[in-house]
Design a protein around this motif. Sequence first.
Motif, mmCIF file in Angstrom:
data_model
loop_
_atom_site.group_PDB
_atom_site.id
_atom_site.type_symbol
_atom_site.label_atom_id
_atom_site.label_comp_id
_atom_site.label_asym_id
_atom_site.label_seq_id
_atom_site.Cartn_x
_atom_site.Cartn_y
_atom_site.Cartn_z
ATOM 1 N N VAL A 61 1.088 -0.853 -0.172
ATOM 2 C CA VAL A 61 0.033 0.073 0.041
ATOM 3 C C VAL A 61 0.797 1.138 0.139
ATOM 4 O O VAL A 61 0.696 2.131 -0.294
ATOM 5 N N LEU A 62 2.189 1.246 0.922
ATOM 6 C CA LEU A 62 2.398 2.057 0.442
ATOM 7 C C LEU A 62 3.540 2.350 -1.018
ATOM 8 O O LEU A 62 3.258 3.707 -0.905
ATOM 9 N N HIS A 63 3.933 1.109 -0.917
ATOM 10 C CA HIS A 63 4.236 1.976 -2.078
ATOM 11 C C HIS A 63 3.085 2.120 -3.606
ATOM 12 O O HIS A 63 3.756 3.137 -4.325
ATOM 13 N N VAL A 64 2.305 1.689 -3.158
ATOM 14 C CA VAL A 64 1.737 1.949 -4.554
ATOM 15 C C VAL A 64 0.912 3.500 -4.316
ATOM 16 O O VAL A 64 0.744 4.458 -4.991
ATOM 17 N N VAL A 91 6.454 5.077 -0.407
ATOM 18 C CA VAL A 91 8.058 4.205 -0.487
ATOM 19 C C VAL A 91 8.230 3.550 -2.009
ATOM 20 O O VAL A 91 7.270 3.491 -2.200
ATOM 21 N N PRO A 92 9.262 4.423 -2.380
ATOM 22 C CA PRO A 92 9.626 4.491 -3.737
ATOM 23 C C PRO A 92 9.893 3.170 -4.399
ATOM 24 O O PRO A 92 9.762 2.876 -5.302
ATOM 25 N N TYR A 93 10.410 1.981 -3.797
ATOM 26 C CA TYR A 93 10.907 0.723 -3.457
ATOM 27 C C TYR A 93 9.903 -0.170 -3.493
ATOM 28 O O TYR A 93 9.372 -0.294 -2.663
ATOM 29 N N PRO A 94 10.275 -1.167 -4.210
ATOM 30 C CA PRO A 94 9.632 -2.229 -3.860
ATOM 31 C C PRO A 94 9.505 -3.586 -2.890
ATOM 32 O O PRO A 94 9.854 -3.984 -3.089
ATOM 33 N N LEU A 95 9.768 -2.544 -1.753
ATOM 34 C CA LEU A 95 9.947 -3.099 -0.044
ATOM 35 C C LEU A 95 9.404 -4.267 -0.441
ATOM 36 O O LEU A 95 9.939 -5.291 0.662
#
Length: 623
Positions: free
Chosen positions: A245-248, A252-256
């Motif tokens: 959700v944070l990535h979408v 968060v810029p990276y797909p952690l």
Amino acid sequence: MTTASFPPAPPRFVADGNGAPAAVYAERAARFGRERDAVTRRWSRTADLLLVLFVAAAAGLGWGILARMPLLIVAGGVLFVGYGALALHHGSLGAARRRYTELAAINDEAGRRLARDWDGLPLRHVTRGDPGHAYAVDLDLFGRASLFHLLQPAMTPFGEATLARWLLRPAAPETITARQVAAAELAPLLDFREELAIGARRMDAVKTDPEPFLAWAESEPWLRGMRASVWAARSSTVLLWVLFVLHVARVVPYPLWLPFLAANVILHAALGGRAYRTLAGVWQQEGAFRHYAELFRLISSTRFQSGELRGVTEGLTAGGLTAEQQMRRLNRLTSLAIPRSAPLYWPVQIATLWDIHALALLEGWQVVVGGRVRGWLTALGEAESLAALGGLAYDNPTWAFPAIDHDARSIDARELGHPLLSEEARVVNDVTVGPAGAVLLVTGSNMSGKSTLLRTIGVNLVLAGAGAPVCAASFRSPPVELWTSMRVQDSLEQGVSYFMAELQRLKAVVDAARANAASGDRCFVYLLDEILQGTNTAERQIAARRIIGHLAGLDTLGAVSTHDLTLAESPELTAIVRPIHFSETFTEGSDGPSMTFDYTIRPGIATSTNALRLMEIVGLDLE
């Protein structure tokens, strides 16, 4: 001064005066049939209205959207809400229709049971008699037109197993008395007994063996020994979705979240297979859980007076909830299982590790309740079995509960009849077997009723040992160990002749009598029908006298039927034999000779035979 000790008097069920059982069942079957038909008409009308509502709602909503008319959209939405409410009502009408159908069928079958209409009475039990059992096959305990067929309207697997166990082994006298009191209490509770039968009938459609579920419930929870893996599955799932959700949201810029997706794949590969198999195994019982919950509710909500019935309801709790609530909770937990055939099964598993979390919740139930379920189902089986005995008492209000007395030296029955015969066909007799060491010798011609009398004694002893009423006006007996030899069969497969098979059966009877004499806790009863038919007359007489004399010498109670009218004349048996006989009447008519029987016991040895006259009656006159 000493006071004599007497056993408690057996209970007596007294009909409430609302009518003979046959009339009661006929009235109830007709009434429930009318209710079923009325509900069916309402159910059909509601189904038609549902179709109209659906079409109207769909048309209104569709037209409103296309024409951009808010009022039509609102009207269509309101109609869809009405459709949903009416669908729920339609479902409740369907449930009521099924219930009235079942009640009408139960009462119709009860009427057929009274008439001993075996062909019209469904055969629901799967238990069959073991040929090596002491009496199960000889006395028609199982199968069509059997004692179980008479007793059992419908039962859960545990009810059938319990009732079969009661019939196959007599209970202790104090247990018999407790069951008699419970059966007498349940006899007039017709609605309660029929509700039990409804639950069992509905379970017939499920057809699941509870043992695999019970084996899982009583086993050690699998995931409890893998707490680290369970917490890893929980943490990985939460972190996956939070980071996704944070990535979408570009917080968060990276797909952690990708490492946690990989972790989910690994965890599912390690744990998911077994988790699914466990869930699927429990899920297969889902239909039964709902019915068990309803049966537990019925039992727990009924106030009983007898100690046996109160004992059944005690302990139907676990974890602060009733057995009904816990079984409904189990039903909700099993509904979390997702079939592998579902299109979204694999995406859901990888994204959430659903099976692992669902199994963890299910094992929480297993820890609290799993060890109690077998006891609950056993209690349910006992309630069903007591209800079956109560139903027998209600159906036959003239039958008596037997007195089981350690001090009794004989079996004394007044107006004794065969329970499997209809009231119209049944002939009753006063019968005494004993005292101990004496032999009731039953003689008579072919078809006169000798074998039926032995089975009458035996089947009523089985009922008495189970705690049921017996087909007699009164019945008194000591606690017994019963063995029979009646339906001996040869075996081509095993290479056993009829004579050898009969000898093996008689040896089993004698061995059991000797073992019982050594233990001394019960009175041994044997019923022998036409023994040693497979050998010549001279040797049969000698062998039969030896066997009967030996059994009598063990202080037993016994009844023997025979065509051998000289058996009672042997010096070694004269003192111990009590002879009775049946007779027939021949008449000559325009169509030739005919023969009738009254099946009434008379004292002494039979004075007539009928083999040659029977040959003449069937047209086998070879002179």
